[in-house]
Every structure is written in structure tokens, then in C-alpha cells.
Motif scaffolding. Structure first.
Motif, PDB file in Angstrom:
ATOM      1  N   VAL A  10      30.830  55.365 -17.813  1.00 29.26           N
ATOM      2  CA  VAL A  10      31.282  55.184 -19.202  1.00 29.26           C
ATOM      3  C   VAL A  10      30.084  54.777 -20.064  1.00 29.26           C
ATOM      4  N   ASN A  11      29.946  55.368 -21.224  1.00 26.20           N
ATOM      5  CA  ASN A  11      28.826  55.016 -22.116  1.00 26.20           C
ATOM      6  C   ASN A  11      29.143  53.729 -22.877  1.00 26.20           C
ATOM      7  N   GLY A  12      29.292  52.639 -22.132  1.00 25.90           N
ATOM      8  CA  GLY A  12      29.607  51.350 -22.735  1.00 25.90           C
ATOM      9  C   GLY A  12      29.398  50.252 -21.715  1.00 25.90           C
ATOM     10  N   LEU A  13      29.927  49.058 -22.005  1.00 24.22           N
ATOM     11  CA  LEU A  13      29.803  47.914 -21.106  1.00 24.22           C
ATOM     12  C   LEU A  13      31.109  47.727 -20.329  1.00 24.22           C
ATOM     13  N   ILE A  14      31.121  46.704 -19.477  1.00 21.73           N
ATOM     14  CA  ILE A  14      32.269  46.521 -18.585  1.00 21.73           C
ATOM     15  C   ILE A  14      33.568  46.300 -19.377  1.00 21.73           C
ATOM     16  N   ASN A  15      33.470  45.651 -20.536  1.00 22.54           N
ATOM     17  CA  ASN A  15      34.701  45.446 -21.319  1.00 22.54           C
ATOM     18  C   ASN A  15      35.214  46.767 -21.895  1.00 22.54           C
ATOM     19  N   ASP A  16      34.300  47.716 -22.181  1.00 25.02           N
ATOM     20  CA  ASP A  16      34.745  49.046 -22.621  1.00 25.02           C
ATOM     21  C   ASP A  16      35.465  49.766 -21.471  1.00 25.02           C
ATOM     22  N   CYS A  17      34.900  49.645 -20.279  1.00 23.24           N
ATOM     23  CA  CYS A  17      35.558  50.218 -19.099  1.00 23.24           C
ATOM     24  C   CYS A  17      36.936  49.595 -18.908  1.00 23.24           C
ATOM     25  N   GLY A  18      37.001  48.283 -19.099  1.00 26.00           N
ATOM     26  CA  GLY A  18      38.259  47.560 -18.926  1.00 26.00           C
ATOM     27  C   GLY A  18      39.322  48.018 -19.915  1.00 26.00           C
ATOM     28  N   ARG A  19      38.884  48.310 -21.129  1.00 28.64           N
ATOM     29  CA  ARG A  19      39.838  48.784 -22.144  1.00 28.64           C
ATOM     30  C   ARG A  19      40.445  50.114 -21.710  1.00 28.64           C
ATOM     31  N   ILE A  20      39.629  51.000 -21.157  1.00 25.87           N
ATOM     32  CA  ILE A  20      40.129  52.307 -20.726  1.00 25.87           C
ATOM     33  C   ILE A  20      41.091  52.145 -19.537  1.00 25.87           C
ATOM     34  N   VAL A  21      40.716  51.269 -18.595  1.00 30.79           N
ATOM     35  CA  VAL A  21      41.610  51.027 -17.454  1.00 30.79           C
ATOM     36  C   VAL A  21      42.960  50.519 -17.952  1.00 30.79           C
ATOM     37  N   GLY A  22      42.932  49.577 -18.890  1.00 27.63           N
ATOM     38  CA  GLY A  22      44.189  49.033 -19.426  1.00 27.63           C
ATOM     39  C   GLY A  22      44.998  50.091 -20.158  1.00 27.63           C
ATOM     40  N   GLY A  56      20.366  36.861 -22.180  1.00 29.51           N
ATOM     41  CA  GLY A  56      20.792  38.083 -22.867  1.00 29.51           C
ATOM     42  C   GLY A  56      22.291  38.315 -22.862  1.00 29.51           C
ATOM     43  N   CYS A  57      23.030  37.429 -22.195  1.00 31.95           N
ATOM     44  CA  CYS A  57      24.498  37.525 -22.176  1.00 31.95           C
ATOM     45  C   CYS A  57      25.057  36.167 -21.782  1.00 31.95           C
ATOM     46  N   ALA A  58      25.253  35.300 -22.772  1.00 30.76           N
ATOM     47  CA  ALA A  58      25.600  33.906 -22.456  1.00 30.76           C
ATOM     48  C   ALA A  58      26.784  33.392 -23.286  1.00 30.76           C
ATOM     49  N   PRO A  59      27.914  34.112 -23.266  1.00 29.68           N
ATOM     50  CA  PRO A  59      29.054  33.676 -24.083  1.00 29.68           C
ATOM     51  C   PRO A  59      29.602  32.305 -23.673  1.00 29.68           C
ATOM     52  N   ASN A 113      25.756  43.112 -27.773  1.00 22.28           N
ATOM     53  CA  ASN A 113      24.553  43.728 -27.185  1.00 22.28           C
ATOM     54  C   ASN A 113      24.085  43.037 -25.908  1.00 22.28           C
ATOM     55  N   ALA A 114      25.041  42.803 -25.004  1.00 20.59           N
ATOM     56  CA  ALA A 114      24.716  42.099 -23.767  1.00 20.59           C
ATOM     57  C   ALA A 114      23.676  42.855 -22.955  1.00 20.59           C
ATOM     58  N   GLN A 115      22.662  42.101 -22.486  1.00 23.37           N
ATOM     59  CA  GLN A 115      21.561  42.711 -21.746  1.00 23.37           C
ATOM     60  C   GLN A 115      21.020  41.725 -20.730  1.00 23.37           C
ATOM     61  N   THR A 116      20.898  42.156 -19.469  1.00 25.68           N
ATOM     62  CA  THR A 116      20.204  41.359 -18.462  1.00 25.68           C
ATOM     63  C   THR A 116      20.011  42.181 -17.194  1.00 25.68           C
ATOM     64  N   VAL A 117      18.931  41.873 -16.451  1.00 20.32           N
ATOM     65  CA  VAL A 117      18.723  42.543 -15.160  1.00 20.32           C
ATOM     66  C   VAL A 117      19.787  42.116 -14.157  1.00 20.32           C
ATOM     67  N   ALA A 118      20.387  40.959 -14.400  1.00 17.99           N
ATOM     68  CA  ALA A 118      21.400  40.444 -13.482  1.00 17.99           C
ATOM     69  C   ALA A 118      22.741  41.075 -13.845  1.00 17.99           C
ATOM     70  N   ALA A 119      22.950  42.319 -13.376  1.00 16.42           N
ATOM     71  CA  ALA A 119      24.108  43.121 -13.806  1.00 16.42           C
ATOM     72  C   ALA A 119      25.432  42.412 -13.525  1.00 16.42           C
ATOM     73  N   GLY A 120      25.492  41.667 -12.441  1.00 19.22           N
ATOM     74  CA  GLY A 120      26.754  41.030 -12.052  1.00 19.22           C
ATOM     75  C   GLY A 120      27.237  40.003 -13.057  1.00 19.22           C
TER      76      GLY A 120
END
Ligand SMILES: *Cc1c(COP(=O)(O)O)cnc(C)c1O
Length: 416
Positions: free
Chosen positions: A183-195, A277-280, A297-304
Motif C-alpha cells: 500500500v502506498n501509505g503507512l500502517i494506519n492507511d493499511c488499517g483503514r483499508i482492512v477495516g 521521527g515517530c513519537a506520538p 510524516n512518520a519516519q524511522t529505521v525502526a519499522a516496528g
């Protein structure tokens, strides 16, 4: 012993009660459901001595405190109790006590990450409840674990991942039989499609904390840690926090162990570690908010831990605050330097997310958030082998004279 000690499920926000034995997603309030057990009855039927005699593999030794009623529904790939490894050189370097700076190395589990714990439980419960098709958004490891356990159980799996997920994870997921989509997005975009696809496809949404059983699997990290440490919890736990299932799960485990009378009221300080780069969660912790806003714009080498928004945010923040811990952000540069240092000095190849906990620990030690004698546990959530490593460029020509003064001289790094 009873087959199951589950009494009901409960909304983590409102306390509303839901019956066991039925398929559930989120609560009506749109929040995670937590499984509740008859702990008084379990305490009467089960002891630490019984547990010590268990022959069940890995986390299935905690089955009485898990929701799967029929042993035949357990889906297993040979789970192990993951080892605890001391990092004595790092301890000396950051002013901690050798022997008391420990890594719980979850890379030894099936599919190479602690996602195996949660997905083994989610897939086992899917089998118990008669669900045939599972779907999940993932940054890699959750999808791999779901694919593997679903294949084992004979269930259909659909996995959606961001298209910049490391290739090795994507291929692993597909190789283990899942329908795999980029998916051309982040995990929350994937989650929206799954839902959004639930009604049209009939698949069941296995997103983090959107079904009640992955957290029960992750809870076994807390049970296992307590048992391995002789029922004496550590002073501090550093956890790489994405959706936060593990942190919330361990907190739940400690409360259940106390209700069983197996541990006292003491709790470790819980440190939620994120990337700058991703610290909510860190931002919410710093501002005193109960919920964490979406991180742009979440970004980090630590994908998990590249998770811009977490449905269980308030549960993470509550555990961190109640425990007297903190939420901390660390930079990608420090993460990769720590990964390389620990591998070279200690022989333990951490994943970047695991290395992030070591960076945060060093920072917490410097800031006095942990003391010099504290027993500290870092969570290495996955094998380091799935991540890119620095290249090696040293070369020897078998047909030429070898200059052994070079080979035997100053130690060579891999990259020269
Ligand atoms: C999923 C994952 C995390 C985050 O775990 P949560 O319990 O969802 O917060 C961290 N590191 C790695 C390698 C992961 O796969």
C-alpha cells in the motif's frame, strides 16, 4: 482444572461487559476489549509449583491464564521461552551494574519476533471461534507471524503493508502463504483499508488491539519474565512502543499475577521508547494528555515502532504514569550506532527497535531516571538478522601472496 477461566471481556475505557465465546472486535466505544478471568478460582486450582512442572512448550505453559479453552485449538510452531542475556560491557559503559542490565531476546521465537506470541493466540482463538479468513495491516513482523500461524491452522490470511516495508519481511509474509498487498501509505492507511473491507470480504480484522487476543499473547512476556526472574520483577523495563500491545500486556500480566498472589504490589518503572521521527506517545506523555494525536510524516529505521496512531494510547500512557516510568524518543543515528556497538562488543545482534531501548536506557541512566544498582530489562523484540547490516569490503586473493602482517595487525572492522 476448568477448561477456561475466562469470565467475560471488558471495554478498557468504559468497563462495559461483553460475553466470552463470541467473536469481538473493538468495544462500542471504539476501544480495546480486555479478557477477564476468574482469578480467585484459578488461584485455588493453580500454583507456581504446578507451573514449574508444566511440560507445555514456551508460552503455552501459561495456558490456564490464556483464553484458548480447547488444547486442540492451540496453534504452535515450537515456541520457546526466550533467553535473558546480560550486557555487561554496555552496563559498565553507561554506569549500570554488570549482571543487572538484561536483554530479553525475543528474536528466538517462530518467525523471529515477539509478534509470534500475539498472533499465535489470535489465530488459535480464530480457530476456536470458527473464523476462516484473517486480515492484518503490518510493518512486517505481525504480518509474518499471522501468515505463519494462519498457514499452520489452515486459515486464509490477507496482509497489507506499507510499500516501503523491508523486502525481506514482505517476501517472508508471501512465502508463508498470505495474500500480500503493498500500500502506498503507512500502517494506519493499511488499517483503514482492512477495516473498510470487512463487510465486502468477510475477513476478520486482526489489527493491533482491535481484536482481544493478541494482547493475551503479548501478556505472556510479563508472565515469562516474572517466572524467569524468580517472581521478582525488575526495577525498570524499556519497551519499544508502536501499538503498545506488549507494554499494556505486561502491565495486565503483572496485575493478574498479583491477583493470583504470585507477586506483590511492586511494579517496574515502564519506559515506552519511540523514535524521534515517530513519537506520538512521547508527545502526549510530555504534554500530560490522555490520548496521543496522529504523528504526521512518520519516519524511522525502526519499522516496528513506526506507528503514527495507537488505539490503546491511553492504556500505554496510564501504565507509564502509574509505574513512575517515562516515554522517551531516540534518534535513528543513535539507534544504529548502538545496534553496531552491542553486536561488536557483546556478540548480540539486536534489531533496531531493540537497540532503541538500549539508547533510551543509557539516556535514562545519565538523567538519573534509573539508578546504578537497578535491575533493568531491555526488550529485543525481533532478530537482528532481518535488517540491513553494514557491508564488508575486505578481500583476499587466494592466488596472491597473503600479507599476514595486515591480517594479524590492527583489528579490521568489516568495512574499511
Ligand atoms: C511490533 C513491533 C514493535 C512494537 O510492538 P507493540 O507491542 O505493538 O508496541 C516493536 N518492534 C518490533 C520489531 C515489532 O515488530
Amino acid at each position: 482444572m476448568r477448561k477456561s477461566y475466562v469470565t467475560h471481556l471488558e471495554c478498557s475505557m468504559t468497563g462495559a461487559v461483553y460475553p466470552a465465546g463470541q467473536v469481538h472486535g473493538l468495544s462500542e466505544a471504539g476501544r480495546p476489549l480486555l479478557v477477564r478471568y476468574d482469578l480467585a478460582a484459578l488461584a485455588a486450582d493453580w500454583s507456581r509449583v504446578d507451573l514449574a512442572a508444566s511440560k507445555a512448550p514456551g508460552f503455552w505453559r501459561y495456558a490456564p491464564l490464556l483464553p484458548v479453552a480447547e488444547p486442540a485449538n492451540r496453534v504452535s510452531l515450537g515456541e520457546v521461552m526466550t533467553p535473558i542475556v546480560a550486557l555487561d560491557r554496555l552496563a559498565r559503559r553507561i554506569g549500570a551494574r554488570p549482571g543487572r542490565l538484561l536483554v530479553k531476546d525475543e528474536g528466538r521465537l517462530p518467525t523471529g519476533s515477539f509478534k509470534a506470541r500475539g498472533l499465535a493466540l489470535a489465530v488459535s482463538m480464530a480457530r476456536e471461534l470458527g473464523i476462516a479468513h484473517l486480515a492484518i495491516p503490518t510493518n512486517g513482523n505481525a504480518g509474518a507471524a499471522m501468515a505463519a500461524y494462519a498457514a499452520r491452522a489452515g486459515l486464509r490470511a490477507t496482509v497489507l503493508c506499507p510499500d516501503d516495508t523491508p523486502d525481506i519481511n514482505i517476501r517472508e509474509i508471501a512465502a508463508q502463504g498470505a495474500d500480500t498487498w503493498l500500500v502506498n501509505g503507512l500502517i494506519n492507511d493499511c488499517g483503514r483499508i482492512v477495516g473498510a473491507g470487512k463487510a465486502a470480504t468477510g475477513w476478520f480484522d486482526v489489527s493491533t488491539l482491535k481484536e482481544p487476543y493478541r494482547i493475551e499473547g503479548k501478556k505472556t512476556m510479563g508472565l515469562e519474565l516474572a517466572e524467569q526472574l524468580g517472581w521478582e520483577l525488575p526495577d525498570a523495563i524499556f519497551y519499544p512502543t508502536g501499538g503498545g500491545t506488549g507494554l499494556i500486556g505486561m502491565w495486565k500480566a503483572f496485575n493478574e499475577l498479583e491477583a493470583l498472589g504470585w507477586i506483590g504490589p511492586e511494579r517496574p518503572r515502564m519506559f515506552a521508547v519511540q523514535a524521534t521521527g515517530c513519537a506520538p506517545i512521547v508527545r502526549a506523555w510530555e504534554t500530560g494528555a490522555e490520548h496521543a494525536a496522529l504523528w504526521q510524516n512518520a519516519q524511522t529505521v525502526a519499522a516496528g515502532i513506526r506507528v503514527p496512531v495507537a488505539v490503546g494510547d491511553f492504556l500505554i500512557l496510564r501504565a507509564v504514569r502509574q509505574s513512575g516510568g517515562a516515554a522517551m524518543a531516540v534518534s535513528d543515528r543513535d539507534i544504529m550506532a548502538m545496534r553496531d556497538d552491542v553486536a561488536r562488543e557483546e556478540g548480540l545482534l539486536l534489531c533496531p527497535e531493540g537497540a532503541a531501548t538500549a539508547v533510551a536506557c543509557a539516556q535514562a541512566r545519565a538523567d538519573g531516571l534509573v539508578g546504578p544498582d537497578d535491575r533493568i530489562v531491555l526488550w529485543n523484540c525481533a532478530t537482528g538478522l532481518k535488517y540491513p547490516m553494514p557491508p564488508v569490503t575486505n578481500r583476499l586473493d587466494k592466488d596472491a601472496a597473503v600479507d599476514f602482517t595486515v591480517l594479524g595487525g590492527k583489528p579490521h572492522a568489516g568495512a574499511v
